[in-house]
Design an enzyme around this catalytic site. Structure first.
Site, PDB file in Angstrom:
ATOM      1  N   TYR A  37      44.665  39.586  37.330  1.00  0.00           N
ATOM      2  CA  TYR A  37      45.967  40.174  37.615  1.00  0.00           C
ATOM      3  C   TYR A  37      47.011  39.714  36.593  1.00  0.00           C
ATOM      4  O   TYR A  37      47.444  38.557  36.600  1.00  0.00           O
ATOM      5  CB  TYR A  37      46.437  39.811  39.020  1.00  0.00           C
ATOM      6  CG  TYR A  37      45.514  40.235  40.130  1.00  0.00           C
ATOM      7  CD1 TYR A  37      44.508  41.195  39.920  1.00  0.00           C
ATOM      8  CD2 TYR A  37      45.626  39.692  41.404  1.00  0.00           C
ATOM      9  CE1 TYR A  37      43.655  41.570  40.940  1.00  0.00           C
ATOM     10  CE2 TYR A  37      44.784  40.079  42.435  1.00  0.00           C
ATOM     11  CZ  TYR A  37      43.799  41.012  42.198  1.00  0.00           C
ATOM     12  OH  TYR A  37      42.954  41.393  43.198  1.00  0.00           O
ATOM     13  N   HIS A 103      34.798  38.192  41.366  1.00  0.00           N
ATOM     14  CA  HIS A 103      35.598  39.408  41.452  1.00  0.00           C
ATOM     15  C   HIS A 103      34.743  40.677  41.349  1.00  0.00           C
ATOM     16  O   HIS A 103      34.987  41.675  42.023  1.00  0.00           O
ATOM     17  CB  HIS A 103      36.647  39.388  40.347  1.00  0.00           C
ATOM     18  CG  HIS A 103      37.851  40.226  40.633  1.00  0.00           C
ATOM     19  ND1 HIS A 103      39.057  40.027  40.017  1.00  0.00           N
ATOM     20  CD2 HIS A 103      38.049  41.278  41.462  1.00  0.00           C
ATOM     21  CE1 HIS A 103      39.946  40.899  40.467  1.00  0.00           C
ATOM     22  NE2 HIS A 103      39.354  41.675  41.333  1.00  0.00           N
ATOM     23  N   SER A 182      43.343  47.015  49.849  1.00  0.00           N
ATOM     24  CA  SER A 182      43.905  48.374  49.873  1.00  0.00           C
ATOM     25  C   SER A 182      43.772  49.021  51.254  1.00  0.00           C
ATOM     26  O   SER A 182      43.345  50.175  51.369  1.00  0.00           O
ATOM     27  CB  SER A 182      43.247  49.255  48.803  1.00  0.00           C
ATOM     28  OG  SER A 182      43.526  48.774  47.516  1.00  0.00           O
ATOM     29  N   PRO A 183      44.150  48.307  52.328  1.00  0.00           N
ATOM     30  CA  PRO A 183      44.018  48.884  53.670  1.00  0.00           C
ATOM     31  C   PRO A 183      44.976  50.041  53.925  1.00  0.00           C
ATOM     32  O   PRO A 183      44.788  50.786  54.892  1.00  0.00           O
ATOM     33  CB  PRO A 183      44.324  47.702  54.588  1.00  0.00           C
ATOM     34  CG  PRO A 183      45.242  46.842  53.771  1.00  0.00           C
ATOM     35  CD  PRO A 183      44.732  46.949  52.366  1.00  0.00           C
ATOM     36  N   LEU A 184      45.983  50.198  53.057  1.00  0.00           N
ATOM     37  CA  LEU A 184      46.922  51.310  53.184  1.00  0.00           C
ATOM     38  C   LEU A 184      46.643  52.397  52.145  1.00  0.00           C
ATOM     39  O   LEU A 184      47.522  53.184  51.783  1.00  0.00           O
ATOM     40  CB  LEU A 184      48.366  50.809  53.052  1.00  0.00           C
ATOM     41  CG  LEU A 184      48.821  49.886  54.193  1.00  0.00           C
ATOM     42  CD1 LEU A 184      50.197  49.315  53.915  1.00  0.00           C
ATOM     43  CD2 LEU A 184      48.817  50.640  55.525  1.00  0.00           C
ATOM     44  N   ARG A 186      46.066  52.485  48.951  1.00  0.00           N
ATOM     45  CA  ARG A 186      46.813  52.403  47.691  1.00  0.00           C
ATOM     46  C   ARG A 186      48.161  53.119  47.775  1.00  0.00           C
ATOM     47  O   ARG A 186      48.592  53.787  46.844  1.00  0.00           O
ATOM     48  CB  ARG A 186      45.956  52.927  46.538  1.00  0.00           C
ATOM     49  CG  ARG A 186      44.642  52.168  46.400  1.00  0.00           C
ATOM     50  CD  ARG A 186      43.836  52.614  45.208  1.00  0.00           C
ATOM     51  NE  ARG A 186      42.514  51.997  45.192  1.00  0.00           N
ATOM     52  CZ  ARG A 186      42.214  50.810  44.650  1.00  0.00           C
ATOM     53  NH1 ARG A 186      43.162  50.116  44.080  1.00  0.00           N
ATOM     54  NH2 ARG A 186      40.975  50.339  44.670  1.00  0.00           N
TER      55      ARG A 186
END
Length: 314
Positions: A37, A103, A182-184, A186
């Site tokens: 990141y 990762h 990313s439970p929403l 993205r």
């Protein structure tokens, strides 16, 4: 991730610091970063801002995918993992990382070798627990035979159902936490879904088929159905989406990312909301592997992914 990498223009350091400190104040105890990141800048940010709160948090980071000469590189060789861990400890300003993930699986390196190197980090006291990310049940079992795996971080949401092909059950069986990133979806399952046409060229979603002109209108139509369902139930769409994820099992943990303190608080509010089972079931019927339009990654990225479905739609 979205404070330093891949999602449009990163916020100012002051805004990012304010968000992290607000999260601590609101009771968040698990913070997830990675060497990838911002090619190390997010670990530096997290380390600097949260150093004074280290005894209050679980600190997670990742190795095996980093930035090299400005490019994203998957490298699971033991020597790379050892070097990345030492660099992470320095950037995070800590003596030990609570949870350290591989990762991505490096297809050129047996997972046993990568996890073996990570196990050495545990023995050395540099890492407390090990995790994997974006891998299949078979790979999880192979890794778990080398060293206990504490957590598997795979994408999981109403529109990304790969874990239901095996890892949801396998993590439950092995006593491994399933960490849903990313439970929403993205940003799609928020109150302000992204407009792909206005996203910066560097935004990761620009290359994701589900956000392309061929698929996105149909996905927005499904989102609209979910929004109506949430409104009828007296909750927000993000609350519905997050409640659905955490209802998948007591071992499932959602890690929604945000740049907004208001959205942070809304995400946390799901812990205080009781959503009826019939509403969750209805949400799952509206948006699922059969009704989402398009694969979650392009072909080049799909080739890197070890999960059962490989990110395919339908």
């Amino acid at each position: 991730m979205n404070l330093s990498h891949a999602y449009g223009v990163a916020p100012t350091l002051e805004a990012a610091e304010r968000l992290l400190l607000t999260a601590v104040e609101e009771g968040v105890t698990h913070f997830d970063t990675a060497a990838l990141y911002g090619f190390g800048t997010n670990e530096e940010l997290v380390g600097r801002v949260l150093a004074g709160h280290r005894d209050r948090i679980v600190l997670a980071s990742k190795c095996g995918m980093t930035g090299v000469d400005g490019r994203r590189v998957i490298d699971g060789r033991p020597e790379t993992i050892r070097r990345t861990a030492d660099e992470a400890l320095a950037r995070l300003r800590t003596d030990v990382i609570d949870l350290y993930y591989l990762h991505r699986l490096d297809r050129a390196v047996p997972v046993e070798e990568s996890v073996g190197a990570m196990a050495e980090l545990v023995k050395a006291g540099k890492v407390r627990a090990l995790g994997l990310s974006e891998v299949s049940s078979q790979t999880l079992r192979r890794a778990h035979a080398v060293h206990p795996i504490a957590a598997l971080q795979n994408e999981y949401s109403l529109w990304s159902r790969d874990p239901e092909e095996g890892t949801l059950a396998t993590t439950r069986e092995l006593g491994v936490a399933l960490v849903a990133f990313s439970p929403l979806a993205r940003g799609v399952l928020t109150d302000a879904p992204p407009d792909p046409e206005t996203l910066p060229a560097s935004d990761i979603r620009r290359g994701m088929p589900r956000f392309g002109a061929r698929h996105y209108p149909a996905n927005l139509a499904r989102r609209a159905e979910l929004a109506r369902l949430a409104e009828k139930a007296g909750i927000s769409l993000p609350q519905l989406a997050l409640a659905w994820v955490v209802s998948r099992g007591p071992h499932v943990i959602a890690i929604p990312g945000t740049r907004s303190t208001a959205h942070l608080r809304e995400n946390l509010s799901v812990l205080d909301v009781e959503v009826p089972g019939e509403v969750l079931d209805a949400a799952g019927r509206v948006l699922n592997a059969a009704t989402v339009n398009g694969p979650r990654y392009n072909e080049a990225t799909l080739a890197e992914i070890d999960t059962e479905r490989g990110g395919r739609a339908g």
